[in-house]
Design a protein around this motif. Structure first.
Motif, PDB file in Angstrom:
ATOM      1  N   UNK A 238       6.631-131.352  10.459  1.00 55.61           N
ATOM      2  CA  UNK A 238       7.554-131.902   9.276  1.00 55.61           C
ATOM      3  C   UNK A 238       6.863-133.194   8.957  1.00 55.61           C
ATOM      4  N   UNK A 239       6.425-132.783   7.440  1.00 60.18           N
ATOM      5  CA  UNK A 239       5.731-134.007   6.806  1.00 60.18           C
ATOM      6  C   UNK A 239       6.812-135.353   6.916  1.00 60.18           C
ATOM      7  N   UNK A 240       7.960-134.872   6.691  1.00 58.75           N
ATOM      8  CA  UNK A 240       9.095-136.205   6.197  1.00 58.75           C
ATOM      9  C   UNK A 240       9.458-136.743   7.636  1.00 58.75           C
ATOM     10  N   UNK A 241       9.476-136.218   8.693  1.00 55.15           N
ATOM     11  CA  UNK A 241       9.818-136.769   9.972  1.00 55.15           C
ATOM     12  C   UNK A 241       8.756-137.190  11.047  1.00 55.15           C
ATOM     13  N   UNK A 242       7.779-136.123  11.015  1.00 57.96           N
ATOM     14  CA  UNK A 242       6.896-136.309  12.248  1.00 57.96           C
ATOM     15  C   UNK A 242       5.718-137.407  11.891  1.00 57.96           C
ATOM     16  N   UNK A 243       5.113-137.778  13.003  1.00 55.38           N
ATOM     17  CA  UNK A 243       4.062-139.061  12.849  1.00 55.38           C
ATOM     18  C   UNK A 243       2.856-138.691  13.367  1.00 55.38           C
ATOM     19  N   UNK A 244       1.940-139.421  13.032  1.00 54.54           N
ATOM     20  CA  UNK A 244       0.382-138.958  13.672  1.00 54.54           C
ATOM     21  C   UNK A 244       0.235-139.622  15.104  1.00 54.54           C
ATOM     22  N   UNK A 245      -0.566-138.866  15.817  1.00 58.76           N
ATOM     23  CA  UNK A 245      -0.700-139.456  16.999  1.00 58.76           C
ATOM     24  C   UNK A 245      -2.020-139.771  17.384  1.00 58.76           C
ATOM     25  N   UNK A 246      -2.799-139.059  16.738  1.00 54.85           N
ATOM     26  CA  UNK A 246      -4.582-139.232  16.807  1.00 54.85           C
ATOM     27  C   UNK A 246      -5.043-138.920  15.214  1.00 54.85           C
ATOM     28  N   UNK A 247      -6.066-139.643  14.953  1.00 59.06           N
ATOM     29  CA  UNK A 247      -6.659-139.373  13.556  1.00 59.06           C
ATOM     30  C   UNK A 247      -8.036-139.661  13.916  1.00 59.06           C
ATOM     31  N   UNK A 248      -8.772-138.752  12.955  1.00 63.20           N
ATOM     32  CA  UNK A 248     -10.411-138.915  12.930  1.00 63.20           C
ATOM     33  C   UNK A 248     -10.688-138.694  11.285  1.00 63.20           C
ATOM     34  N   UNK A 249     -11.533-139.377  11.307  1.00 60.65           N
ATOM     35  CA  UNK A 249     -12.258-139.405   9.710  1.00 60.65           C
ATOM     36  C   UNK A 249     -13.581-139.487   9.783  1.00 60.65           C
ATOM     37  N   UNK A 250     -14.377-138.417   9.188  1.00 63.92           N
ATOM     38  CA  UNK A 250     -15.749-138.448   8.876  1.00 63.92           C
ATOM     39  C   UNK A 250     -16.137-138.630   7.820  1.00 63.92           C
ATOM     40  N   UNK A 251     -16.585-139.861   7.496  1.00 61.76           N
ATOM     41  CA  UNK A 251     -16.969-140.286   6.112  1.00 61.76           C
ATOM     42  C   UNK A 251     -18.432-139.871   5.752  1.00 61.76           C
ATOM     43  N   UNK A 252     -18.375-139.144   4.949  1.00 61.88           N
ATOM     44  CA  UNK A 252     -19.719-138.693   4.449  1.00 61.88           C
ATOM     45  C   UNK A 252     -20.204-139.388   3.338  1.00 61.88           C
ATOM     46  N   UNK A 253     -21.278-139.995   3.716  1.00 59.79           N
ATOM     47  CA  UNK A 253     -21.918-141.082   2.418  1.00 59.79           C
ATOM     48  C   UNK A 253     -22.929-140.313   1.572  1.00 59.79           C
ATOM     49  N   UNK A 254     -23.019-141.150   0.440  1.00 56.44           N
ATOM     50  CA  UNK A 254     -23.949-140.950  -0.637  1.00 56.44           C
ATOM     51  C   UNK A 254     -25.429-140.788  -0.203  1.00 56.44           C
ATOM     52  N   UNK A 255     -25.949-141.220   1.020  1.00 61.10           N
ATOM     53  CA  UNK A 255     -27.327-141.447   1.426  1.00 61.10           C
ATOM     54  C   UNK A 255     -27.249-140.421   2.554  1.00 61.10           C
ATOM     55  N   UNK A 256     -26.427-139.384   2.763  1.00 56.41           N
ATOM     56  CA  UNK A 256     -26.463-138.277   3.640  1.00 56.41           C
ATOM     57  C   UNK A 256     -26.051-138.542   5.157  1.00 56.41           C
ATOM     58  N   UNK A 257     -25.820-139.730   5.264  1.00 62.33           N
ATOM     59  CA  UNK A 257     -25.324-140.305   6.806  1.00 62.33           C
ATOM     60  C   UNK A 257     -23.994-139.863   6.855  1.00 62.33           C
ATOM     61  N   UNK A 258     -23.168-140.019   7.931  1.00 59.05           N
ATOM     62  CA  UNK A 258     -21.653-139.718   8.389  1.00 59.05           C
ATOM     63  C   UNK A 258     -21.371-140.921   9.191  1.00 59.05           C
ATOM     64  N   UNK A 259     -20.383-141.490   9.065  1.00 59.22           N
ATOM     65  CA  UNK A 259     -19.726-142.503   9.782  1.00 59.22           C
ATOM     66  C   UNK A 259     -18.466-141.796  10.367  1.00 59.22           C
ATOM     67  N   UNK A 260     -18.080-141.930  11.544  1.00 54.71           N
ATOM     68  CA  UNK A 260     -16.937-141.298  12.359  1.00 54.71           C
ATOM     69  C   UNK A 260     -16.151-142.481  12.908  1.00 54.71           C
ATOM     70  N   UNK A 261     -14.716-142.598  12.551  1.00 53.77           N
ATOM     71  CA  UNK A 261     -13.742-143.301  13.156  1.00 53.77           C
ATOM     72  C   UNK A 261     -12.794-142.368  13.838  1.00 53.77           C
ATOM     73  N   UNK A 262     -12.360-142.438  15.098  1.00 49.86           N
ATOM     74  CA  UNK A 262     -11.304-141.851  15.787  1.00 49.86           C
ATOM     75  C   UNK A 262     -10.482-142.815  16.400  1.00 49.86           C
ATOM     76  N   UNK A 263      -9.007-142.590  16.281  1.00 48.16           N
ATOM     77  CA  UNK A 263      -8.048-143.456  16.744  1.00 48.16           C
ATOM     78  C   UNK A 263      -6.946-142.743  17.163  1.00 48.16           C
ATOM     79  N   UNK A 264      -6.322-143.315  18.628  1.00 46.19           N
ATOM     80  CA  UNK A 264      -5.190-142.786  18.850  1.00 46.19           C
ATOM     81  C   UNK A 264      -4.150-143.694  18.214  1.00 46.19           C
ATOM     82  N   UNK A 265      -2.756-143.211  18.011  1.00 46.44           N
ATOM     83  CA  UNK A 265      -1.799-143.969  17.261  1.00 46.44           C
ATOM     84  C   UNK A 265      -0.489-143.873  17.971  1.00 46.44           C
ATOM     85  N   UNK A 266       0.240-145.106  18.140  1.00 46.18           N
ATOM     86  CA  UNK A 266       1.626-144.714  18.910  1.00 46.18           C
ATOM     87  C   UNK A 266       2.620-144.572  17.708  1.00 46.18           C
ATOM     88  N   UNK A 267       3.135-143.368  17.669  1.00 46.12           N
ATOM     89  CA  UNK A 267       3.961-143.091  16.536  1.00 46.12           C
ATOM     90  C   UNK A 267       5.292-143.436  16.817  1.00 46.12           C
TER      91      UNK A 267
END
Length: 271
Positions: free
Chosen positions: A23-52
């Protein structure tokens, strides 16, 4: 070092979330990962646990393997929100089923902590929409089909995120140049290594992420639920102004309320 093969005009942030529920209106994120694909062809990854800040239901924990104990010492979204917004500043956004879930949930979390995270100038690429158009299946099947690998530890944010990026790269390589026929029998090429084209393919009709509103075949914004389903939003706001108040005070996502308010304000300015 992780790399990618996409042709980008700006960085592409591939996102996967694990949450307390759907439920987008009520629920919360507990873990998030972002893989940022860059213009130079490399990828930077960030992963975090989150207290909801709310309990994680057991039935949800059994799916993604994250329990209250795992996040009790993790930062809240309010604590990491600004840094997260900075990390994906100027990025287009992608994911697997991201237009229906991950991006709406992320936008909602930003709005809750008073960060006006806008997607108007970002391309939205949903690898699931491409997959379902070309080969209707799930992420695990997509990974097997496109990458010829078995997806181990599915429902781990980082595993799913990196698999999605790999699937998207493989989709573009496989389907660029492949033609389909539309309902008039005309050939067209839906998939190209171009984020503008993929955005139009997967996200063209999005008005609000909860899809309480959409575009009809005339390009008008119409309601997509309830008694006014299919009716132009401007028409209803004009003829039944109390409907706006009902939605603003109702249990709708903040993003839906924001988009509805934008439409109302534009109507007032156009008078």
């Amino acid at each position: 070092m992780l790399t990618h093969s996409l042709k980008l005009r700006k960085p592409l942030a591939v996102i996967d979330l694990e949450t307390t529920g759907v439920n987008v209106a009520k629920d919360k994120i507990v873990e998030l990962c972002i893989a940022k694909a860059k213009l130079d062809g490399t990828v930077e990854v960030k992963t975090k646990l989150i207290n909801p800040g709310i309990p994680i239901p057991l039935e949800t924990s059994l799916i993604h393997g994250i329990y209250d104990e795992d996040v009790k010492d993790a930062p809240t979204f309010r604590q990491i929100g600004k840094a997260l917004a900075q990390f994906i500043e100027g990025c287009d956004l992608a994911g697997f089923n991201s237009n229906r879930f991950d991006v709406p949930m992320l936008v909602e979390e930003f709005l809750r902590v008073d960060i006006d995270f806008d997607t108007k100038n970002r391309k939205l690429i949903d690898a699931q929409r491409i997959f379902h158009l070309m080969e209707p299946r799930t992420l695990s099947a997509a990974y097997k089909f496109f990458c010829n690998k078995t997806l181990e530890n599915a429902h781990s944010a980082e595993v799913d995120t990196l698999a999605t990026l790999e699937v998207l790269c493989s989709q573009v390589e496989k389907y660029e140049g492949v033609k389909l026929k539309n309902d008039k029998g005309e050939e067209y090429e839906p998939v190209k290594n171009d984020m503008d084209v993929l955005h139009l393919l997967t996200s063209a009709n999005i008005v609000d992420f909860a899809q309480r509103m959409t575009l009809n075949n005339k390009g008008e914004v119409v309601f997509n639920f309830g008694k006014h389903n299919g009716k132009p939003v401007k028409q209803i706001l004009k003829n039944e102004p109390q409907y706006y108040d009902w939605m603003i005070n109702g249990d709708f996502p903040l993003d839906t309320k924001r988009k509805l308010t934008e439409i109302k304000l534009k109507m007032m300015l156009d008078k």
